[in-house]
Design a protein around this motif. Structure first.
Motif, short mmCIF file in Angstrom:
data_model
loop_
_atom_site.label_atom_id
_atom_site.label_comp_id
_atom_site.label_asym_id
_atom_site.label_seq_id
_atom_site.Cartn_x
_atom_site.Cartn_y
_atom_site.Cartn_z
N VAL A 241 -6.37 4.88 2.09
CA VAL A 241 -5.60 6.08 1.74
C VAL A 241 -5.68 7.11 2.86
CG1 VAL A 241 -7.44 7.33 0.51
CG2 VAL A 241 -5.07 7.65 -0.16
N GLN B 100 -4.82 -1.80 -4.10
CA GLN B 100 -4.60 -2.76 -3.03
C GLN B 100 -5.91 -3.50 -2.74
OE1 GLN B 100 -2.06 -3.92 -1.46
NE2 GLN B 100 -3.14 -5.08 0.10
N SER C 258 -3.19 6.04 5.39
CA SER C 258 -1.84 6.22 4.85
C SER C 258 -1.39 7.67 4.91
CB SER C 258 -1.79 5.74 3.39
OG SER C 258 -2.09 4.38 3.28
N TYR D 8 -4.71 5.19 -6.88
CA TYR D 8 -3.58 4.27 -6.83
C TYR D 8 -3.73 3.27 -5.68
CZ TYR D 8 -0.56 6.48 -10.34
OH TYR D 8 -0.01 6.93 -11.50
N THR D 9 -4.06 3.80 -4.49
CA THR D 9 -4.20 2.93 -3.32
C THR D 9 -5.34 1.94 -3.48
OG1 THR D 9 -3.36 4.75 -1.94
CG2 THR D 9 -4.39 2.92 -0.80
N ARG E 100 -3.83 9.73 -5.39
CA ARG E 100 -3.43 8.77 -4.36
C ARG E 100 -4.56 7.81 -4.00
NH1 ARG E 100 -0.45 13.27 -1.76
NH2 ARG E 100 -2.18 13.50 -0.32
N LEU F 156 0.85 4.18 -2.86
CA LEU F 156 0.61 5.57 -2.50
C LEU F 156 1.75 6.46 -2.96
CD1 LEU F 156 -1.44 7.26 -0.58
CD2 LEU F 156 0.47 7.19 1.01
N PRO G 84 -10.92 1.55 -0.25
CA PRO G 84 -9.84 2.43 -0.71
C PRO G 84 -9.76 3.74 0.06
CG PRO G 84 -11.09 1.56 -2.57
CD PRO G 84 -11.87 1.24 -1.35
N SER H 207 0.83 -1.21 0.00
CA SER H 207 0.00 0.00 0.00
C SER H 207 0.86 1.26 0.00
CB SER H 207 -0.93 0.01 1.22
OG SER H 207 -1.84 -1.06 1.17
#
Length: 440
Positions: A366, A172, A369, A168-169, A165, A157, A362, A153
């Motif tokens: 994120v 996962q 993160s 993209y995340t 972001r 990121l 998601p 992850s």
């Protein structure tokens, strides 16, 4: 949803030197490699989920059906107890030495745990050594998965910019769905192609053997990834877990609370309902597995959509509405299942519940993160996610079964999902909106 190369930012880290990585991947290829590699690594855990009620009686023979069911789900949860430790150890390794070596380490640990499952004889053949080896395999599997999630992850990121972001995340989440779809297809194929006797004696082992064989493929796919970790200054050498507790305790507590609702939702909808359909609704095992397939497919489809949306409307907005939707749908869903106990109703209910489940994942990942600095990101992601998973996800099937037994209400698992969802909303109040925020 296709990846748009025009919106892809360079990784946060300094690129790997050309002599070490002569053919560096494009951003599209890198995200694809991380996603597919993660799916291949998580496949073994998915297979165990689908075959748990078949495997456990071979290693823990108990005459009482309820006791055997509870032991099945308890052993299933035991592997989750190692995930926070794996997240702490491998996550700290990723935060110190890089994301790439961490994901490769966890991948090979998964292969080793699958090998133990494949070669271990049953209780009838070697006695009490069999359950010991089974538990050992589950513990190693849990340790490995605990390190994979945070490292992968963090890498996803760190390939993105402020505008992408979430998207993209979200891959996962998609990788978890792909793993479950792959595992469900294998489980369905073996269930329908083999007799019950063949499936019990060697069929489920073939599923794990396939998982071992695809691990080298995952390593090959990820081999040319660029490292995204920016090495910290030498003076910052304190242990990652201690720094997280001391400097970021509020974010840690909020993250665990947020992850609690996510963990309960994924494990009840994607993993528990297929088993619930078998022992409570008396739907044949081979048919009930389709429920897991539907839930996983929703994660693959709606995960990236949710990631794209939370890059536009905000992380907290996506988490709020998806969690509220699950709270409102939980009890009616179980009520419908018990009123109309059929495969059609099961698949419709799972499909409806899986959409908000996939939408919340998601945004949650994120959000967690982004509130953590890079030098603690992999550790923090792994530990908070798997503390919640270990307590509220891995034992969700056990808790739900006990609730049914204690209350006599077949809809009782809905109360567990609602309770965890309410707790997660408390965590949401403790974190700010992070959309557009620069990563520290």
């Amino acid at each position: 949803m296709p990846l748009d190369p025009t919106t892809m930012a360079s990784p946060v880290a300094t690129p790997t030197p050309a002599e070490d990585n002569p053919r560096a991947m494009s951003k599209v290829s890198a995200i694809t490699a991380i996603t597919i590699g993660g799916a291949l690594e998580l496949y073994d855990s998915g297979v165990y989920n689908f075959f748990a009620t078949l495997i456990i009686p071979l290693y823990f023979p108990i005459g009482n059906p309820l006791g055997q069911l509870l032991l099945s789900f308890g052993t299933f949860g035991a592997g989750y107890l190692m995930r926070p430790l794996g997240g702490l150890v491998i996550g700290a390794y990723a935060d110190r030495h890089g994301r790439k070596p961490a994901v490769l380490l966890s991948m090979w640990l998964m292969a080793f745990s699958a090998l133990i499952l494949v070669v271990t004889p049953t209780h009838a053949q070697i006695g009490y050594v069999a359950p010991v080896l089974m538990i050992l395999a589950r513990l190693i599997q849990g340790f490995a998965i605990g390190g994979e999630m945070g490292s992968a992850s963090a890498m996803l990121l760190e390939y993105a910019d402020e505008r992408s972001r979430g998207f993209y995340t979200s891959w996962q989440t998609a990788s978890q769905g792909i793993a479950a779809v792959f595992a469900a297809l294998v489980a369905l194929s073996l269930t329908h192609a083999l007799s019950a006797d063949a499936l019990e004696h060697w069929g489920w082992r073939a599923a794990f053997l396939l998982g071992i064989l695809v691990i080298p493929i995952g390593q090959l796919i990820r081999r040319r990834l660029e490292e995204t970790l920016v090495p910290p200054p030498r003076k910052k050498t304190a242990a990652g877990g201690w720094q997280l507790m001391r400097q970021h305790w509020r974010e840690l507590v909020a993250s665990v609370l947020l992850m609690t609702g996510l963990a309960a939702a994924i494990h009840l909808i994607a993993y528990y309902l297929p088993n619930y359909a078998t022992f409570q609704l008396h739907i044949p095992r081979g048919d009930a597995v389709w429920a897991g397939f539907v839930a996983a497919a929703m994660m693959v489809v709606f995960g990236p959509i949710a990631g794209w949306m939370c890059d536009r409307v905000g992380r907290r907005t996506m988490v709020w509405w998806s969690r509220v939707a699950l709270l409102l749908m939980a009890y009616p869903a179980f009520f419908l299942l018990n009123t109309f106990p059929s495969l059609t109703c099961l698949l419709v209910v799972v499909g409806c519940l899986a959409i908000p489940m996939a939408m919340t994942s998601p945004a949650t990942l994120v959000l967690v993160s982004e509130v953590l600095p890079q030098r603690l990101r992999a550790t923090g992601m792994s530990v908070t996610y798997y503390v919640a998973i270990a307590i509220f996800g891995g034992f969700a099937q056990l808790f739900s079964t006990v609730l049914i037994h204690l209350t006599g209400n077949p809809n009782a698992p809905a109360f567990y999902l609602i309770g965890c969802g309410l707790v997660s909303l408390l965590g949401l109040t403790m974190v700010p909106e992070t959309l557009g925020r620069k990563l520290s």
